[in-house]
Structures are given as structure tokens and as C-alpha cells.
Scaffold this motif. Sequence first.
Motif, PDB file in Angstrom:
ATOM      1  N   GLU A 107       9.236 -55.457 -13.380  1.00 56.11           N
ATOM      2  CA  GLU A 107       8.336 -54.946 -12.343  1.00 56.11           C
ATOM      3  C   GLU A 107       7.894 -53.525 -12.661  1.00 56.11           C
ATOM      4  OE1 GLU A 107      10.310 -55.351  -8.628  1.00 56.11           O
ATOM      5  OE2 GLU A 107      10.252 -57.555  -8.631  1.00 56.11           O
ATOM      6  N   ASN A 108       8.902 -52.675 -13.102  1.00 52.78           N
ATOM      7  CA  ASN A 108       8.558 -51.296 -13.457  1.00 52.78           C
ATOM      8  C   ASN A 108       7.600 -51.262 -14.648  1.00 52.78           C
ATOM      9  OD1 ASN A 108      10.178 -50.231 -11.439  1.00 52.78           O
ATOM     10  ND2 ASN A 108      12.001 -50.176 -12.758  1.00 52.78           N
ATOM     11  N   LEU A 109       7.869 -52.155 -15.648  1.00 54.74           N
ATOM     12  CA  LEU A 109       7.015 -52.186 -16.838  1.00 54.74           C
ATOM     13  C   LEU A 109       5.594 -52.609 -16.494  1.00 54.74           C
ATOM     14  CD1 LEU A 109       9.332 -53.734 -19.583  1.00 54.74           C
ATOM     15  CD2 LEU A 109       8.316 -51.459 -19.589  1.00 54.74           C
ATOM     16  N   SER A 110       5.486 -53.607 -15.617  1.00 53.98           N
ATOM     17  CA  SER A 110       4.139 -54.055 -15.240  1.00 53.98           C
ATOM     18  C   SER A 110       3.354 -52.923 -14.592  1.00 53.98           C
ATOM     19  CB  SER A 110       4.235 -55.255 -14.305  1.00 53.98           C
ATOM     20  OG  SER A 110       4.892 -54.903 -13.100  1.00 53.98           O
ATOM     21  N   VAL A 111       4.045 -52.143 -13.753  1.00 52.26           N
ATOM     22  CA  VAL A 111       3.383 -50.987 -13.120  1.00 52.26           C
ATOM     23  C   VAL A 111       2.962 -49.977 -14.181  1.00 52.26           C
ATOM     24  CG1 VAL A 111       3.721 -49.073 -11.535  1.00 52.26           C
ATOM     25  CG2 VAL A 111       4.588 -51.332 -10.934  1.00 52.26           C
ATOM     26  N   GLN A 112       3.893 -49.690 -15.129  1.00 54.69           N
ATOM     27  CA  GLN A 112       3.583 -48.714 -16.171  1.00 54.69           C
ATOM     28  C   GLN A 112       2.458 -49.217 -17.079  1.00 54.69           C
ATOM     29  OE1 GLN A 112       7.179 -47.780 -18.224  1.00 54.69           O
ATOM     30  NE2 GLN A 112       8.184 -46.880 -16.419  1.00 54.69           N
ATOM     31  N   ILE A 113       2.477 -50.548 -17.373  1.00 56.62           N
ATOM     32  CA  ILE A 113       1.408 -51.103 -18.226  1.00 56.62           C
ATOM     33  C   ILE A 113       0.051 -50.937 -17.562  1.00 56.62           C
ATOM     34  CG2 ILE A 113       0.473 -53.281 -19.115  1.00 56.62           C
ATOM     35  CD1 ILE A 113       3.403 -54.089 -19.707  1.00 56.62           C
ATOM     36  N   ASP A 114       0.001 -51.177 -16.260  1.00 56.20           N
ATOM     37  CA  ASP A 114      -1.258 -50.983 -15.534  1.00 56.20           C
ATOM     38  C   ASP A 114      -1.745 -49.553 -15.662  1.00 56.20           C
ATOM     39  OD1 ASP A 114      -1.232 -53.625 -14.818  1.00 56.20           O
ATOM     40  OD2 ASP A 114      -0.263 -53.280 -12.874  1.00 56.20           O
ATOM     41  N   LEU A 115      -0.770 -48.579 -15.518  1.00 59.26           N
ATOM     42  CA  LEU A 115      -1.140 -47.171 -15.640  1.00 59.26           C
ATOM     43  C   LEU A 115      -1.645 -46.854 -17.042  1.00 59.26           C
ATOM     44  CD1 LEU A 115       1.842 -45.549 -13.674  1.00 59.26           C
ATOM     45  CD2 LEU A 115      -0.536 -45.730 -12.928  1.00 59.26           C
ATOM     46  N   VAL A 116      -0.925 -47.427 -18.076  1.00 63.54           N
ATOM     47  CA  VAL A 116      -1.325 -47.172 -19.462  1.00 63.54           C
ATOM     48  C   VAL A 116      -2.710 -47.736 -19.745  1.00 63.54           C
ATOM     49  CG1 VAL A 116      -0.811 -47.767 -21.869  1.00 63.54           C
ATOM     50  CG2 VAL A 116       1.016 -46.998 -20.372  1.00 63.54           C
ATOM     51  N   GLU A 117      -2.968 -48.938 -19.232  1.00 64.25           N
ATOM     52  CA  GLU A 117      -4.284 -49.535 -19.449  1.00 64.25           C
ATOM     53  C   GLU A 117      -5.385 -48.681 -18.835  1.00 64.25           C
ATOM     54  OE1 GLU A 117      -4.000 -53.440 -17.889  1.00 64.25           O
ATOM     55  OE2 GLU A 117      -3.044 -54.290 -19.697  1.00 64.25           O
ATOM     56  N   LYS A 118      -5.109 -48.178 -17.627  1.00 65.86           N
ATOM     57  CA  LYS A 118      -6.102 -47.304 -16.985  1.00 65.86           C
ATOM     58  C   LYS A 118      -6.338 -46.046 -17.823  1.00 65.86           C
ATOM     59  CE  LYS A 118      -5.151 -48.808 -12.236  1.00 65.86           C
ATOM     60  NZ  LYS A 118      -4.612 -48.397 -10.905  1.00 65.86           N
ATOM     61  N   LYS A 119      -5.217 -45.433 -18.290  1.00 63.11           N
ATOM     62  CA  LYS A 119      -5.362 -44.221 -19.093  1.00 63.11           C
ATOM     63  C   LYS A 119      -6.057 -44.521 -20.416  1.00 63.11           C
ATOM     64  CE  LYS A 119      -1.463 -41.647 -17.178  1.00 63.11           C
ATOM     65  NZ  LYS A 119      -0.154 -41.002 -17.462  1.00 63.11           N
ATOM     66  N   THR A 120      -5.784 -45.724 -21.005  1.00 61.20           N
ATOM     67  CA  THR A 120      -6.425 -46.107 -22.265  1.00 61.20           C
ATOM     68  C   THR A 120      -7.924 -46.209 -22.107  1.00 61.20           C
ATOM     69  OG1 THR A 120      -4.450 -47.339 -22.908  1.00 61.20           O
ATOM     70  CG2 THR A 120      -6.464 -47.836 -24.097  1.00 61.20           C
ATOM     71  N   VAL A 121      -8.337 -46.806 -21.021  1.00 62.07           N
ATOM     72  CA  VAL A 121      -9.775 -46.921 -20.746  1.00 62.07           C
ATOM     73  C   VAL A 121     -10.402 -45.543 -20.627  1.00 62.07           C
ATOM     74  CG1 VAL A 121     -11.477 -47.707 -19.061  1.00 62.07           C
ATOM     75  CG2 VAL A 121      -9.557 -49.186 -19.687  1.00 62.07           C
ATOM     76  N   GLU A 122      -9.692 -44.652 -19.913  1.00 57.89           N
ATOM     77  CA  GLU A 122     -10.208 -43.290 -19.750  1.00 57.89           C
ATOM     78  C   GLU A 122     -10.287 -42.582 -21.099  1.00 57.89           C
ATOM     79  OE1 GLU A 122      -7.616 -41.484 -16.965  1.00 57.89           O
ATOM     80  OE2 GLU A 122      -8.311 -42.675 -15.247  1.00 57.89           O
ATOM     81  N   LEU A 123      -9.221 -42.762 -21.942  1.00 62.67           N
ATOM     82  CA  LEU A 123      -9.206 -42.120 -23.262  1.00 62.67           C
ATOM     83  C   LEU A 123     -10.320 -42.655 -24.149  1.00 62.67           C
ATOM     84  CD1 LEU A 123      -5.370 -41.963 -24.026  1.00 62.67           C
ATOM     85  CD2 LEU A 123      -6.895 -40.018 -23.704  1.00 62.67           C
TER      86      LEU A 123
END
Length: 510
Positions: A107-123
Motif C-alpha cells: 500500500e505504501n509503495l503504491s502511494v509512493q509510485i503514484d507520487l514518483v509517476e507524478k514527479k516523473t511527468v513534471e520532470l
Amino acid sequence: MMEVIIGSIAFLAGGVISYFFIQKALKKKTDGIIKDAKAEAEVIKKDKILQAKEKFLHLKSEHEKQITQKNQKLMAFDNKIKQKEANFNQKFDDYQRKKKEVDAIKENLSVQIDLVEKKTVELEKAKKQQIEQLEEISGLSADEAKKQLIDSLKEEAKTEAMSYVSEIMEEAKMSANMEAKKVVIKTIQRVATESAIENSVTIFHIESDEIKGRIIGREGRNIRALEAATGIEIIVDDTPEAIVLSGFDPVRREIARLALHQLVTDGRIHPARIEEVVNKVKKQIDEEIIETGKRTAIDLGIHGLHPELIRLVGKMKYRSSYGQNLLQHARETANLCAIMASELGLNAKRAKRAGLLHDIGKVPDDEPELPHAILGMKLAEKYKEKADICNAIGAHHDEIEMTSMISPIVQACDAISGARPGARREIVESYIKRLKDLEDLALSHPGVLKTYAIQAGRELRVIVGSDKVSDKEAETMSLSIAQKIQDEMTYPGQVKITVIRETRAINYAK
């Protein structure tokens, strides 16, 4: 008359009375026997009953013991099952706990993956904007800039790599030469053998000169029969108590020596006896050859040799090369090969086998017109030796290309064994003269600049001027020199002629 009647009646009465008394006595005795039998039967019955009771009690005890043991085993098995059940429950509880932990981590990883994907898009957006700005500033597209950067990095990496490879190669060459020298020196130091020189004559000692006449025989018939049977020249001269046996074949000389010894010991010397003894000695020598081959293979720990190869190995005992005993040379080469292969981390048994068999081409029965290395290779192939061993045998004088790792080892060890001081016999002056004649013969050809006789005269290297001799002429010159050596010189084995024509381009950086 009355008296007779009375007597008869009295006799009959006595008989009846006696009969009754006897019957009574018999009945009394019979009753006693029956009584005793019943008493004895009762005793036996009691004993049998007691024995049956004891056996029953014993069987009952054994049965109870078996039941007790089975109960104990069942209890132990039950305890094991309970223990395994407890362990299983414990592991199942641990699994449930870890599963809960893993679910929480997921559950924690899924939350972190969502955050990483958002940051990746921004990057990605920021990177795209930055690339567009750089393209506007530099006037180059991203692909062009990348290509220029890669090209510059390639040239720089290639230069550094070439320098690094060159340094490694130089270091490897230095260390390889040093390691090779160490291996060879260690191998030579670990093998010490006696030097043995063989001649082409054998001295047969006799007790007195009177035996010489018996060996010669009437009008020389005995000595002629002996020479005809053995193929050896028998020289009977003024040398006291000695007869000289002369011949190039050591096997024939040994047959002649043993035959003479038996004839002289026996005292019967005549042509028929000579032929009989020589045939007998030939069989003995054949048996000794096979025994020598077997003993050599056992001493060296070599197994599975074909019987014909064993016979050829034993035959080496009666052959020599430049005075060096061939069997001793083969054994020494085998031991050297095993040591050198061990030092290099290769198969020592294979190397030892190839070292023992490398010169079998020198002792065949028919001896065809082939170099001994090629002939030995063909014999090894015929008798089902492995391909790497056959290649080592055929390539130890460079007649064929080396394809196995043990081939250069066999070649080096053969040279080490043959080059030992005292191993081979050849007059120094004649040896030097033969090498000088080889070089002079090649120098007589036009266009030849230098000549070198190497490998004890087995190879002649001829250096020609590139401006005077063409490639085609170099090939013709090699053939011409080989033909001239065959026609004009006497030499052992074969001579390899290598004509070298090279073109050099030399410049200087100032």
C-alpha cells in the motif's frame, strides 16, 4: 486202577489250583503295573501342564513387551506429529503476520509510485522545456548535439583504450616470458635422469680364445650361419677374450648376443643348433619387448593403451636417436610433460600419455617414407588415441598445425630432453660443419641476404631482399634449396626451409 484215577484227579485239582493262584498273581502284578503307569502318567501330565504354563507366561511376557515397544513408538510418533503441528501453526502465524506487513508495504509503495509517476511527468515536462531552450540558445537540435558529444567521447575513449591495451600487452608479454621461463626451469629441475649413450657395436666377452675357433666353425660355417640368422656382422679378431657384434639395429645385436651366450654356455655349436637358438631368442626378445612396454605404462600410470602401442613402446628400448636411448627419452619426455602441464593447470595424464607416444613413429615394423612425427600420429589414430594426443604427436616437429594445448608442451619437453648435456652424441666439429654447410648452400643463391640454421640444423631460415626477389621467386627458391640439400648433403631427419621476404616502411617523427 483206582489209584491211577485218584492220581489223575489230584493232578487235575493241583493244576486248577495252580492256575487260579497264577491268575491271581498275574492280576495283582498287572494291577500294580497299571497303577504305576497311571502315577507316572499323572506326573508327566503335571510336568507338561507346568511347561505349557511357563511357555504361555513367556509368550505373554514377549507379547506384552512388543505391545509396550509399539506403544512407545506410537507415543513418540504422536509427539513428533504434535511437534510438527505446533511448528506448522507457528510458521502459519508468522506467515500471516508477514503477509500483513507485506500488504502494508505494498500500500505504501503504491502511494509512493503514484507520487514518483507524478514527479516523473513534471520532470519530463521540465526537461523538454530545458531542451527547447538549449536548442534555441545553441542553434543545434538535441540529436545533433548528442551525436557530436558521442563522437568526441568515442575518439577520447578509443585513444585511452589503445594506450591501455598497449600497456597491458607489453606487461603480458613480459610476465608471460618470465612465467614461461619459470615453468621450464622448474620442470627441468624436477626431472633428473642419467645420461646414456648407445653405440652401434656390442662387445661379447668369452672366457678363453679357444671358444673363438668353435664359434667360427669348420671353414667358417658356424659364423656364417650365425650372421645369416641374426643379420649382424660378427668380428673375430686378435682382441683377447672378446668378440665384436656390429650392426645398426640394436634388436638384432641383442638377439645375436643372447644367442651366442646360450650357444657358448651349452657348448653345442653347429648351424642347425644356431638356427634353433636364434629363433628361440627372437621369441624371448618379443616377449621382453611386450613386458617392457607394459612395465613402462604401469610405471608412468598410463592405462588403456592398445596392445600394439604397448609393443611399440617396448621396442623403443632397443632404439636410439643420436646415441640417446629412445625409451629413456620417451619416459623422460612424459615426466617433463606431466610436470609442465600441472604447472600450467592442464590435464597432466593426457600430457604424459602424449609425451610417451610422441616418438613411436621411429619404431614401426615396416618404416614407410614418412616423417616419424606424421607416422606416429597415423599409428595413434589407427589405435584409437584421442585427437589432442594425435595432434601433439604429429606437431612436435611442426609438420602439422598445433590444435591442442598439450602440443606445444610435448614439443618443448622433447627439446628439453634431447638438449640435455650428454643426452645425445654427435661430434662437435661435424655438427658445426653441417650447420655451416647448410647456411653456405643457401647463401649461394642470388638475392639471399642472410641465412640462419636453427633447431640443431632441422630448420634453415633464409632472408632475401624484397627488391631483388619477388614472392613467386621466394617460393621457387625454397623448393630449389630443399632439392639441393637433398642432393648434396647428409643429415638426420628432415630440414625445414623458410624463405622470408619482407617489406619495411620506415619514417621518423621529428
